[in-house]
Design an enzyme around this catalytic site. Structure first.
Site, short mmCIF file in Angstrom:
data_model
loop_
_atom_site.label_atom_id
_atom_site.label_comp_id
_atom_site.label_asym_id
_atom_site.label_seq_id
_atom_site.Cartn_x
_atom_site.Cartn_y
_atom_site.Cartn_z
N THR A 117 0.85 -1.09 0.16
CA THR A 117 -0.04 0.01 0.10
C THR A 117 1.02 1.10 -0.04
O THR A 117 1.88 1.36 0.49
CB THR A 117 -1.00 0.12 1.38
OG1 THR A 117 -1.59 1.42 1.22
CG2 THR A 117 -0.02 -0.38 2.35
N TYR A 141 -1.48 0.09 9.84
CA TYR A 141 -1.66 -0.74 8.79
C TYR A 141 -0.40 -0.53 7.88
O TYR A 141 -0.03 -1.60 7.41
CB TYR A 141 -3.06 -0.08 8.00
CG TYR A 141 -3.34 -0.69 6.56
CD1 TYR A 141 -3.44 -1.91 6.37
CD2 TYR A 141 -3.26 0.40 5.66
CE1 TYR A 141 -3.82 -2.23 5.12
CE2 TYR A 141 -3.46 -0.11 4.31
CZ TYR A 141 -3.57 -1.34 4.04
OH TYR A 141 -3.97 -1.76 2.79
#
Ligand code: UDP
Length: 327
Positions: A117, A141
């Protein structure tokens, strides 16, 4: 046909990847614990229920299908939740991925496509985010995904694991044929929440902060169509099959849109105003995340042809009105 193990194949991006793999002539084998995925979304190949932390179950599945590669999507992926419950992210994402990587290497399956990501880059004002940019994640995350990238590099050095890492920007849209689409419970992503607010499925959307240092005060993101994104994964798998070596690719379009601009486009596509209110900032949100690289276009031959905001919202809106899953 060659089997490809798709972890998270019952989820949003994984299910679209299974369709793309099948179209490209592979058999996608979904491995999913159904914690956030949908059994109904597994339509393009066999389903094996299991958890990434269950090594014996993974060994069984590798033994049964002898996959030529792994596409690893299964992960927790909510920035806000990762700030409140970091332990979940380190255990599920990092420990789960490590177990999977060890099982793959033990089975002799050494092609690995990983969904990472842009959240691994963190908040870097006025910096063009390309694949060699520094990675300073500001939420658990992003930190968990960066750690998995490190594991892959170590396993390449020690065991020859060839990997392609895709750093996604914001994924949106749905299969234009309506077979699969985005359906999270709970939903936390901007575009589906906006469509829910338009159709009255939920109350007004809350815009998380309008005091960011951007032209209209709301956060800027780079949106990419899920079908374009998964096409890149098939190209990544073929890249590994051609022995081109491990590589990192950003998957974004290079164009940034603010939350307000996304609201305006939604109004234009649906012909309806999006009920919304301004709320406080969400912890962990970066001001601006826009891809500054066209490496995937140049090296993989990727053509992100559906990734206009208009097309993504329109495909998401069609799915929103017709598609749904039951467990
Ligand atoms: N966002 C928002 N309200 C919401 C959900 C998201 O204002 O209810 C904003 C969020 O702050 C971010 C952008 O929309 O700037 C995209 O958020 P999303 O959760 O869709 O993806 P993320 O960028 O976290 O991966």
């Amino acid at each position: 046909m060659e089997n490809v193990l798709v972890t998270g194949g019952a989820g949003y991006i994984g299910s679209h990847a299974c369709k793309a793999l099948k179209t490209a002539g592979f058999t996608p084998v979904t491995f999913d614990n159904l914690a956030t995925g949908w059994r109904d979304a597994v339509k393009f190949g066999p389903f094996e229920q299991g958890d990434l932390q269950d090594r014996a179950r993974l060994d069984e599945v590798f033994d049964k299908y002898r996959p030529i590669g792994v596409m690893h999507f299964a992960a927790l992926s909510q920035v806000g939740e990762s700030m409140a419950e970091p332990g979940l992210y380190w255990r599920n994402n990092v420990s789960g991925s490590l177990t999977l990587i060890e099982a793959a290497v033990a089975a002799g399956c050494k092609r690995f496509v990983f969904s990472s990501t842009c959240a691994t880059y963190g908040d870097q004002d006025n910096v063009v985010l390309n694949e060699s940019s520094a990675q300073y994640p500001i939420n658990a995350y992003g930190a968990s995904k960066r750690a998995i990238e490190d594991i892959l590099r170590d396993f390449e050095a020690a065991h020859g694991l060839q990997h392609v890492i895709f750093r996604y920007f914001n994924v949106a849209g749905a299969d234009p044929e309506g077979e699969v689409g985005e359906f999270h419970q709970p939903e936390t992503h901007l575009i589906p929440l906006m469509l829910d607010a338009i159709s009255g499925k939920r109350a007004a959307l809350t815009v998380f902060g309008d005091d960011y240092p951007t032209p209209d005060g709301t956060c800027i993101r780079d949106y990419v169509h899920v079908c374009d994104l998964v096409d890149a994964h098939v190209l990544g798998l073929k890249w590994l099959q051609a022995d081109k070596g491990s590589r990192v690719f950003n998957l974004g379009t290079g164009s940034g849109f603010s939350v307000r601009e996304v609201l305006d486009h939604s109004r234009a596509v649906t012909n309806q105003r999006v009920p919304h209110e301004i709320g406080p900032r969400r912890p962990g949100d970066c001001t601006k995340l826009v891809s500054g690289s066209s490496r995937a276009v140049e090296e993989l031959g990727w053509r992100p042809e559906r990734s206009t905001l208009q097309q993504m919202i329109s495909d998401a809106w069609n799915w929103h009105q017709t598609g749904h899953y039951a467990k």
